[in-house]
Design a protein around this motif. Structure first.
Motif, short mmCIF file in Angstrom:
data_model
loop_
_atom_site.label_atom_id
_atom_site.label_comp_id
_atom_site.label_asym_id
_atom_site.label_seq_id
_atom_site.Cartn_x
_atom_site.Cartn_y
_atom_site.Cartn_z
N UNK A 96 0.77 -1.30 -0.14
CA UNK A 96 0.02 0.09 0.02
C UNK A 96 0.85 1.15 0.01
N UNK A 97 0.35 2.26 -0.57
CA UNK A 97 0.70 3.50 -0.72
C UNK A 97 0.03 4.59 -0.07
N UNK A 98 0.39 5.64 0.78
CA UNK A 98 -0.49 6.40 1.62
C UNK A 98 -0.45 7.82 0.64
N UNK A 99 -1.53 8.32 0.03
CA UNK A 99 -1.47 9.20 -1.13
C UNK A 99 -1.32 10.51 0.02
N UNK A 100 -2.09 10.72 1.12
CA UNK A 100 -2.28 11.72 1.76
C UNK A 100 -1.13 11.83 3.06
N UNK A 101 -0.14 11.14 2.91
CA UNK A 101 0.91 11.12 3.95
C UNK A 101 2.31 11.14 3.43
N UNK A 102 3.17 11.84 4.25
CA UNK A 102 4.39 12.17 3.71
C UNK A 102 5.46 10.91 4.02
N UNK A 103 6.44 10.54 3.35
CA UNK A 103 7.20 9.58 3.62
C UNK A 103 8.60 9.90 4.02
#
Length: 254
Positions: free
Chosen positions: A163-170
């Motif tokens: 999964x990839x969080x579109x609304x969170x920075x990495x």
């Protein structure tokens, strides 16, 4: 290119509202539904399940710490045995509601502070993921790559999707930047959509420090409580479909 758009939801409680789940469920293809501990209640769970079924959206469990006051985002002093029981308690509750409506729980994603702990705690991840596998070996685990949760799911023979969080920075290690850090939450719809397209086009994400990090994912995640979540999900869906993407439920990816 098949992609699942996923969202945490069902987090209202009694008279307290949280996000526009009914509209969001017309845009996403899978939902992680709160199971009554960090938020949500039986009526909210039943309504969210019914709306998900109506829209052809996969139903997933979203267990977390029993801490409504802090929305499951504070680490509680508890042990693995109790957390195992609490995880099964929450999963069983949602499973019963889904079965009564002729559906099933297809996947599970741990919420908030509990999910963050399980990224690194291999012993606890093994216990909790093992309990889920014992309950239903067909459950799918959306995971962050190179974490203890992913390793435990693979060990116990569960199917995984990344999964990839579109609304969170990495950060530069591929983990989420802690909430409260400036820039950790992404509100701009266009920025979020461009990040998703970058991920799918080049298999990379730009970290909060401006570094380019390799990453792959089949699931794009949007938090329902993020302000503007509906508009953000709509922008992501439009961007994906405009660029040849096919939005499918998580269960269709594995």
């Amino acid at each position: 290119m098949k992609i699942d758009i996923n969202s945490d939801m069902g987090e209202a409680f009694g008279p307290y509202r949280m996000g526009d789940d009914d509209t969001l469920l017309t845009l996403v293809s899978s939902a992680n539904i709160a199971c009554g501990f960090h938020a949500g209640d039986p009526d909210v769970m039943a309504h969210t399940v019914a709306t998900a079924i109506k829209n052809g959206v996969d139903i997933g469990a979203h267990p977390g710490f029993d801490d409504k006051r802090h929305f499951g985002r504070r680490r509680l002093p508890t042990d693995a045995k109790s957390l195992k029981s609490e995880t099964l308690y929450q999963l069983g509750a949602l499973d019963a509601i889904a079965r009564e409506q002729g559906a099933r729980v297809s996947h599970l994603s741990f919420h908030g502070a509990l999910g963050n702990i399980l990224y690194k705690d291999r012993e606890l991840a093994d216990v909790l993921v093992g309990a889920v596998a014992a309950f239903n070996r067909d459950i799918i685990f959306p995971v962050t790559p190179n974490t203890a949760t992913e390793a435990a799911a693979i060990k116990h023979g569960l199917r995984t999707v990344r999964k990839f969080f579109a609304d969170r920075a990495y950060d530069n290690n591929g983990l989420l930047v802690p909430r409260g850090t400036p820039g950790s939450i992404i509100h701009d719809h266009d920025v979020a959509a461009k990040r998703v397209l970058q991920l799918l086009d080049s298999g990379t994400v730009t970290t909060i420090d401006g570094e380019t990090l390799r990453m792959q994912a089949q699931v794009v995640m949007v938090h329902s409580e993020t302000p503007g979540a509906v508009e953000l999900a709509r922008a992501i869906r439009n961007a994906l479909e405009t660029n040849g993407g096919e939005i499918v439920p998580m269960s269709k990816l594995v």
